[in-house]
Write a protein that holds these residues in place. Structure first.
Motif: not given
Length: 333
Positions: A7-10, A12-17, A38-44, A59-61
Motif C-alpha cells: 500500500c502507498d504510504k498515507g 488510512k489505517k485503523g477502524p472503519w467509519t 481499483a477500489v481506493p482509486t475509484n471511490t475517490a 483512502s484505504r489500501c
DNA sequence: AAATGTGTCAACCGCGAGAGT
DNA sequence: TACTCTCGCGGTTGACACATT
C-alpha cells in the motif's frame, strides 16, 4: 529487488467509519466485488458526496477494503453467538485440517475465517485445554479426541476428501446444461455410505436443506451504525448526518428527515434507497431475515467459496461432521 | 475511584500462490 | 522462463471493554 509495499504510504489505517463502509458498499454495489486494487482509486470520486469537513473518503489500501468487505460488510455474515453445532464443527474441522481457517470457514458459510480464528484462539482452544487438563471429555471433548480415538486421521481425511470430491462433482453436474439433480449425488453418497455404514441413517434422509438466505449489506451497516451510536453518546455532526442519512435511506416513506436540506443529503438519501431499499433500521438485527428486499440478493453471486451452492452435499457434510463417534466407529474405508 | 489484569475482536502485516505479460 | 501484480491466507497486534484488586 525487495518486495514493494502493498500500500502507498498515507493510506488510512485503523477502524472503519460508517462513512467509509457506505462508500465501500456503494462502490461494490455498482462495480461488484473484486478488483480491489481499483477500489481506493475509484471511490475517490465518490468522496465529494459527503460534505462534512472531517470526511476524507476512502483512502484505504486495497487489502483493507477487501478485508472489510469479506469480514464485515459482505451480506449473509452472522456474527457472535456461535451455536453448539458450529462449535462442534469447528473443533472437528480444526482437528482435521489444522489452522486452515479459510477451509474451515467454507463449511460455515455464514462465518468468516477471521471470526472462526478469533473464536478458536480466544475461546475454543482454552475450552478444549481445560477439558483435556481435567481429563474429562465433556460434551465437546469427544469431538476432537474421537479423531484419534476411533478413526485414524488418514481415514478421516480420506473420508472428507471423498465427500468433497462428490460435492464438487454434484456441483459441476448441477451447473452443466445437462440437468442432473443433486439426488445423483445423494444416491451416490448413500450407496457409498450404505457400504460402510448401515446404521447411520442420516445419509438416507432426503429432506431438503433450507438454503442459506443472505441478508443484505444494509443489515450489516445498520448494525454497525447502531453500535456506533451506542458507543458514542455524543454524536458529531458527521455522525448525525450519517445516521440521518441511514434513516432517510431506510425509511422510504420519508426522505426529508435529514439535518441537511441540501441536495447532498437528497443524493445520499437516494444512494441509500438504491443501496438498501428496505424498510427501517429497526428491521435489522443479528438474525437473518428471510424476507429481504430484492436488494437482499444483490450480492448473492459474490461470497467466499460457496459450498452452499450445493445444499445437499453441505448438509450431509455438516451432518457427517456433527455425527457422534458412535457412528464413526462403524465406518471404515 | 483508580489501577491493574484479562478477554475479545477488528485490523494489520508478511508471505505464498496464481494469473497475466 | 522470468518477472510483476493482485489476491487470499494465517499469524499477530493493539485498542477497547469489562472484571478484579
Amino acid at each position: 529487488m525487495g518486495r514493494p509495499p502493498c500500500c502507498d504510504k498515507g493510506v488510512k489505517k485503523g477502524p472503519w467509519t460508517p462513512e467509509e463502509d457506505i462508500i465501500l458498499v456503494s462502490y461494490i454495489q455498482d462495480h461488484g466485488p473484486g478488483n480491489w486494487k481499483a477500489v481506493p482509486t475509484n471511490t475517490a470520486s465518490q468522496r465529494n458526496i459527503f460534505d462534512s469537513g472531517d470526511l476524507n473518503g476512502l483512502s484505504r489500501c486495497s487489502k483493507s477494503c477487501r478485508l472489510r468487505w469479506t469480514n464485515y460488510l459482505r451480506p449473509g455474515i452472522k456474527r457472535g453467538n456461535f451455536t453448539e453445532q458450529e462449535e462442534k464443527m469447528i473443533i472437528h474441522l480444526q482437528a482435521l485440517l489444522g489452522n486452515r481457517w479459510a477451509a474451515i470457514a467454507a463449511y460455515l458459510p455464514q462465518r468468516t475465517d477471521n471470526d472462526i480464528k478469533n473464536y478458536w484462539n480466544t475461546y475454543l482452544k482454552k475450552k478444549l485445554n481445560k477439558l483435556e487438563a481435567s481429563g474429562s471429555e465433556g460434551s465437546l471433548g469427544h469431538v476432537g479426541v474421537s479423531v484419534s480415538q476411533s478413526m485414524s486421521r488418514g481415514q478421516w481425511e480420506r473420508r472428507l476428501q471423498t465427500d468433497i470430491h462428490m460435492a464438487k462433482k454434484a456441483l459441476s453436474e448441477a451447473l452443466s446444461p445437462k440437468k442432473t439433480s443433486s439426488s445423483t449425488f445423494l444416491a451416490e453418497l448413500n450407496s457409498n455410505r450404505s457400504n460402510d455404514n448401515s446404521t447411520c441413517s442420516i445419509y438416507n434422509s432426503t429432506k431438503p436443506t433450507p438454503s442459506i438466505s443472505y441478508a443484505s449489506s444494509a443489515d450489516n451497516i445498520a448494525r454497525l451504525l447502531k453500535g456506533w451510536m451506542k458507543s458514542t453518546p455524543k454524536r458529531s455532526a458527521t455522525q448525525n448526518s450519517i445516521i440521518n442519512l441511514a434513516c432517510a435511506g431506510a425509511d422510504t416513506a420519508s426522505s426529508e428527515g435529514t439535518t441537511k436540506g441540501s441536495s447532498t443529503s437528497v443524493e445520499l438519501s437516494e444512494t441509500f434507497q438504491t443501496l438498501f431499499g428496505y424498510e427501517s433500521l429497526e428491521s435489522s438485527n443479528s438474525e437473518f431475515s428471510p424476507s429481504l428486499s430484492p436488494e437482499g440478493t444483490l450480492f448473492q453471486d459474490e461470497s467466499k467459496p460457496d459450498i452452499t451452492g450445493i445444499d445437499v452435499p453441505f448438509s450431509l457434510l455438516e451432518k457427517w461432521l456433527l455425527d457422534d463417534s458412535g457412528c464413526q466407529e462403524k465406518l471404515s474405508f
